[in-house]
Design a protein around this motif. Structure first.
Motif, short mmCIF file in Angstrom:
data_model
loop_
_atom_site.label_atom_id
_atom_site.label_comp_id
_atom_site.label_asym_id
_atom_site.label_seq_id
_atom_site.Cartn_x
_atom_site.Cartn_y
_atom_site.Cartn_z
N TYR A 12 37.91 49.49 25.61
CA TYR A 12 38.71 48.26 25.58
C TYR A 12 39.51 48.29 24.08
N THR A 13 40.67 48.31 24.42
CA THR A 13 41.52 48.21 22.89
C THR A 13 42.16 46.88 22.60
N TYR A 14 42.10 46.62 21.38
CA TYR A 14 42.71 45.36 21.05
C TYR A 14 43.37 45.51 19.77
N ARG A 15 44.42 44.39 19.42
CA ARG A 15 45.28 44.55 18.15
C ARG A 15 44.32 43.72 17.13
N LEU A 16 44.59 44.61 16.09
CA LEU A 16 43.93 43.86 14.61
C LEU A 16 44.93 43.38 13.66
N TYR A 17 44.66 42.34 12.98
CA TYR A 17 45.61 41.96 11.88
C TYR A 17 44.86 41.62 10.60
N PRO A 18 44.49 42.71 9.75
CA PRO A 18 44.15 42.71 8.59
C PRO A 18 45.00 42.23 7.37
N THR A 19 44.50 41.49 6.55
CA THR A 19 45.13 40.88 5.29
C THR A 19 45.24 41.95 4.54
N ALA A 20 46.19 41.37 3.29
CA ALA A 20 46.57 42.87 2.51
C ALA A 20 45.59 43.31 1.72
N LYS A 153 31.61 46.15 4.29
CA LYS A 153 32.28 46.39 3.23
C LYS A 153 33.70 46.17 3.11
N ILE A 154 34.16 45.67 4.27
CA ILE A 154 35.50 45.34 4.51
C ILE A 154 35.93 43.78 4.64
N GLY A 155 34.81 43.41 5.64
CA GLY A 155 34.77 41.97 5.90
C GLY A 155 35.39 41.60 7.36
N HIS A 156 35.62 40.53 7.69
CA HIS A 156 36.09 39.88 8.89
C HIS A 156 37.49 40.08 9.13
N ILE A 157 37.74 40.73 10.05
CA ILE A 157 39.10 41.12 10.42
C ILE A 157 39.60 40.32 11.55
N PRO A 169 29.44 46.14 22.96
CA PRO A 169 30.00 47.67 22.55
C PRO A 169 28.99 48.30 21.88
N SER A 170 28.94 49.57 21.98
CA SER A 170 28.16 50.63 21.38
C SER A 170 28.86 51.11 20.01
N SER A 171 30.13 51.17 20.25
CA SER A 171 30.82 51.64 18.78
C SER A 171 32.25 50.85 18.96
N VAL A 172 32.88 51.35 17.67
CA VAL A 172 34.27 50.81 17.59
C VAL A 172 34.82 51.92 16.70
N THR A 173 36.21 52.21 17.25
CA THR A 173 37.17 53.19 16.37
C THR A 173 38.34 52.14 16.00
N VAL A 174 38.55 51.98 14.55
CA VAL A 174 39.64 51.49 13.88
C VAL A 174 40.81 52.58 13.67
N THR A 175 41.86 52.16 14.17
CA THR A 175 42.95 53.09 13.96
C THR A 175 44.12 52.39 13.47
N GLN A 176 44.74 53.23 12.50
CA GLN A 176 46.07 52.82 11.90
C GLN A 176 47.30 53.75 12.24
N TYR A 177 48.15 53.25 12.88
CA TYR A 177 49.41 54.12 13.42
C TYR A 177 50.43 54.21 12.33
N ALA A 178 51.53 55.03 12.63
CA ALA A 178 52.49 55.35 11.66
C ALA A 178 53.34 54.05 11.20
N ASP A 179 53.48 53.12 12.40
CA ASP A 179 54.32 52.08 12.01
C ASP A 179 53.46 50.75 11.60
N GLY A 180 52.27 51.09 10.98
CA GLY A 180 51.66 49.85 10.34
C GLY A 180 50.76 49.10 11.38
N PHE A 181 50.57 49.73 12.55
CA PHE A 181 49.93 48.78 13.66
C PHE A 181 48.28 49.25 13.53
N TYR A 182 47.59 48.14 13.55
CA TYR A 182 46.15 48.38 13.63
C TYR A 182 45.52 47.98 15.01
#
Length: 423
Positions: A12-20, A153-157, A169-182
């Motif tokens: 299952y994939t969801y959109r992330l909105y991390p701060t600066a 060591k990153i915090g609540h996103i 969930p058993s694992s999570v993969t955090v991905t950043q794409y070329a357009d800044g999409f997390y």
């Protein structure tokens, strides 16, 4: 004994909105995971060149590039600033790459030959990290669509929960794409999905470019699924953005902004294609008990410079993968026939084979039984017959599946030809 319930893994994939600030911490995590991966690959390559790769296990190399390297007096003390889970999972990925390579070289792994792991570049615009249960926690709110993903060591996103997860969930993969999409991709264990009662028992699917898929069922029905040509429709907008990108000075902020605009447009095209494939695959699996498709050499077909863009745009590989996943989840049967089967040369009514036909010939008449065929629908029926989901009607004791090139005996009476329908 109680019946064992089959459990399968689903993503299952969801959109992330991390701060600066969180984006900077994520960039540091991406970089450290990449460094550890490259160090592990370099060390194993050195051992392989020296002939010591069998004497030194993976565990010793992992300890060298992670535990020893991140010490205060180690080679890379900055690795201690990120979670150890991220470093461990990066090394696991490198280890699996070497296992796949050696298993492929010795014949234990089937399929195409696998290359050894290659170094990752910081210039790659898609970066990712993977964490197990010890490195993250998910706090999602049931009354809202927004939740929090805690990464060590990153915090609540902030995370956009479009739907709740069916299990922990058993694992999570955090991905950043070329357009800044997390995005965050969770792996959970779920029970197989209960599929509705199928309308058809069997169907053959012929994939094409003009039409995405041609479906022929065991009841004689046939329909064609249109190819939206997502990339071709966005070509004009992409050309404008790429021309704007080419005019920007390399290394400038404006070029980075223009590059992200191009990447965002490509993401829009990819998302539209994937959404369409999901809907087509779901409809096919829900309506049919057994599906038959043809194995395609997509890697070899894209070498044709005249059709490469069209083949890439239609996305056969993604559609076939979705069909396989959804059929497995719903308990349906998916049969893949040999890629060399002459589905376009055989008559689906009598089995007569009259050779290859140019692509511009879309309809043809069988020289043996004189049946009129639509090229694509006839191929879909032949795929269903080759998979054993249908049979050729015999006449006067003739073979049910006659040898290609030999027509079966026919009755001495007028034959009613099957009407070709197009939805």
């Amino acid at each position: 004994m109680p019946d064992t319930v089959m459990v399968m893994k689903k993503r299952y994939t969801y959109r992330l909105y991390p701060t600066a600030d969180q984006q900077q911490l994520l960039a540091r995590s991406f970089g450290c995971a990449r460094v550890v991966f490259n160090d592990f690959v370099a060390e194993r390559n050195r051992l392989y060149a020296a002939g010591l790769h069998q004497q030194v296990p993976f565990g010793d190399t992992e300890k060298l590039v992670t535990t020893v390297a991140k010490r205060a007096d180690g080679a890379r003390p900055y690795l201690a600033q990120v979670s150890s889970v991220i470093l461990q999972q990066s090394v696991r990925d490198a280890q699996q790459g070497f296992r796949n390579f050696f298993n492929s070289a010795t014949g234990r792994r089937k399929g195409p030959k696998v290359r050894p792991p290659r170094f990752k570049s910081r210039r790659q615009h898609r970066q990712r990290i993977r964490l197990t249960r010890h490195g993250f926690r998910l706090h999602h709110q049931t009354h809202q669509k927004n939740g929090k993903l805690y990464v060590a060591k990153i915090g609540h996103i902030s995370i956009r929960m479009s739907r709740p997860l069916p299990a922990e969930p058993s694992s999570v993969t955090v991905t950043q794409y070329a357009d800044g999409f997390y995005e965050a991709s969770f792996v959970v264990e779920v029970e197989p999905r209960s599929a509705p009662k199928p309308k058809h028992q069997a169907a053959g699917i012929d994939l094409g470019i003009t039409d995405l898929a041609i479906i022929a069922t065991d009841t004689g029905e046939a329909r064609k699924v249109a190819n939206p040509r997502h990339l071709q429709r966005a070509q004009r907008k992409l050309a404008q953005l790429q021309r704007s990108l080419s005019r920007k000075q390399k290394g400038s902020t404006n070029r980075t902004t223009a590059r992200k605009k191009v990447a965002r447009q490509h993401r829009t095209v990819a998302n539209a294609r994937k959404d369409y494939h999901h809907k087509v695959a779901r409809q096919l699996v829900d309506e049919t008990q057994a599906l038959a498709v043809e194995d395609l050499n997509i890697t070899g077909m894209v070498k044709n410079r005249k059709l490469a863009k069209h083949i890439t745009d239609v996305g056969w590989g993604q559609l076939m993968q979705l069909l396989h996943d959804k059929a497995t989840e719903a308990g349906r049967t998916l049969i893949t026939i040999d890629r060399w089967h002459p589905s376009s040369q055989l008559c689906s009514a009598c089995g007569c084979q009259d050779g290859k036909k140019p692509l511009h010939i879309r309809q043809w008449a069988c020289p043996c039984c004189h049946a009129l065929h639509d090229r694509d629908i006839n191929a879909a029926r032949n795929i269903m017959i080759a998979a054993g989901l249908a049979e050729i009607t015999n006449g006067c004791g003739g073979n049910i599946r006659p040898h290609p090139g030999v027509a079966a005996p026919t009755k001495q009476q007028p034959t009613e030809h099957l009407t070709l329908t197009r939805a």
